[in-house]
Design an enzyme around this catalytic site. Structure first.
Site, PDB file in Angstrom:
ATOM      1  N   TYR A  16       0.818  -1.220   0.000  1.00 39.93           N
ATOM      2  CA  TYR A  16       0.000   0.000   0.000  1.00 39.93           C
ATOM      3  C   TYR A  16       0.851   1.269   0.000  1.00 39.93           C
ATOM      4  CZ  TYR A  16      -3.756  -3.171   1.401  1.00 39.93           C
ATOM      5  OH  TYR A  16      -4.665  -4.195   1.450  1.00 39.93           O
ATOM      6  N   HIS A  21      -4.211   6.589  -1.037  1.00 42.94           N
ATOM      7  CA  HIS A  21      -4.783   6.521   0.309  1.00 42.94           C
ATOM      8  C   HIS A  21      -3.704   6.663   1.385  1.00 42.94           C
ATOM      9  CE1 HIS A  21      -8.738   6.179   1.844  1.00 42.94           C
ATOM     10  NE2 HIS A  21      -8.818   4.895   2.068  1.00 42.94           N
ATOM     11  N   TYR A  62      -5.973  -1.082   9.645  1.00 42.13           N
ATOM     12  CA  TYR A  62      -6.344  -0.595   8.329  1.00 42.13           C
ATOM     13  C   TYR A  62      -7.137   0.698   8.493  1.00 42.13           C
ATOM     14  CZ  TYR A  62      -4.202  -4.590   6.287  1.00 42.13           C
ATOM     15  OH  TYR A  62      -3.265  -5.506   5.896  1.00 42.13           O
ATOM     16  N   ASN A  64     -10.037   1.927   7.929  1.00 47.87           N
ATOM     17  CA  ASN A  64     -11.375   2.049   8.525  1.00 47.87           C
ATOM     18  C   ASN A  64     -11.387   1.814  10.037  1.00 47.87           C
ATOM     19  OD1 ASN A  64     -10.822  -0.653   8.222  1.00 47.87           O
ATOM     20  ND2 ASN A  64     -12.896  -1.236   7.626  1.00 47.87           N
ATOM     21  N   ASP A  89      -5.742  11.789   2.704  1.00 46.53           N
ATOM     22  CA  ASP A  89      -6.044  12.016   1.290  1.00 46.53           C
ATOM     23  C   ASP A  89      -7.492  12.495   1.169  1.00 46.53           C
ATOM     24  OD1 ASP A  89      -6.593   9.214   2.202  1.00 46.53           O
ATOM     25  OD2 ASP A  89      -7.574   9.075   0.249  1.00 46.53           O
ATOM     26  N   ASN A 110     -13.243   6.699   5.272  1.00 44.64           N
ATOM     27  CA  ASN A 110     -13.432   5.761   6.378  1.00 44.64           C
ATOM     28  C   ASN A 110     -12.502   6.008   7.561  1.00 44.64           C
ATOM     29  OD1 ASN A 110     -15.573   4.370   5.230  1.00 44.64           O
ATOM     30  ND2 ASN A 110     -14.218   3.058   4.053  1.00 44.64           N
TER      31      ASN A 110
END
Length: 194
Positions: A16, A21, A62, A64, A89, A110
């Protein structure tokens, strides 16, 4: 002097690292480098770098679930929401633009949704790192999990640097002065702010 908590949002793991994000993580890395600090694992499920003025944090849950580590850090360091800055972001801000704001909605983000729910307030500062809207009919959820495009990557170091300036300005000069300086100085992809 009361310290600040600066939380940069992203997803953990090398797959990632270059995603849109993960702009928040990129900005926190820049702030840590400026302070000559290193991130270390913290029991709050975050990586933390302590500086004289701030606690820099990258939640390792993560996106969320970002609220849990942020709340744990607020409690651990006894920092209230009024001294919290979240770097994230933002789809509704064009690429090349940075926005500082206090409170407001989560715009479907989220990470913000989780932080607001866990803290019980929307009243914390945000640095919104513009990533723009996805092209055509691409799903926004897919767009944010893609790496920055080649053209965007050319300007990315400059933008990350400016976003770190925005965070430092919020801590030292407050919201209004920061907005006055940085909202006029959007990067127009052809070059630096005018």
């Amino acid at each position: 002097m009361d310290r600040w908590l600066i939380a940069g949002l992203g997803n953990p793991g090398p797959e990632y690292a270059g995603n849109r994000h993960n702009a928040g993580f990129m900005v926190l890395d820049e702030l840590a480098a400026r302070a000559g600090g290193r991130f270390k694992a913290h029991k709050s499920r975050a990586e933390v770098c302590e500086t004289r003025a701030a606690v820099l944090a990258k939640p390792l849950t993560y996106m969320n679930l970002s609220g849990g580590p942020v709340k744990a850090l607020c409690d651990f360091y006894k920092i209230g929401p009024e001294r919290l800055i979240v770097v994230h972001d933002e789809l509704d801000v064009p690429y090349g633009a940075l926005r500082a704001k206090l409170g407001g909605g989560d715009n479907g983000h989220n990470g913000l949704k989780s932080i607001t729910k866990v803290l019980g307030t929307r009243d914390y500062l945000r640095v919104r790192f513009g990533i723009g809207r996805p092209p055509g009919r691409m799903d926004p959820a897919s767009f944010v999990l893609r790496d920055f495009a080649t053209m965007e990557r050319k300007d990315l170091p400059f933008l990350v640097d400016r976003a770190a300036d925005v965070v430092e300005s919020l801590m030292t000069r407050g919201l209004e002065a920061t907005q006055n300086d940085f909202h006029r100085a959007d990067l127009h992809i052809s070059g630096p702010p005018r």
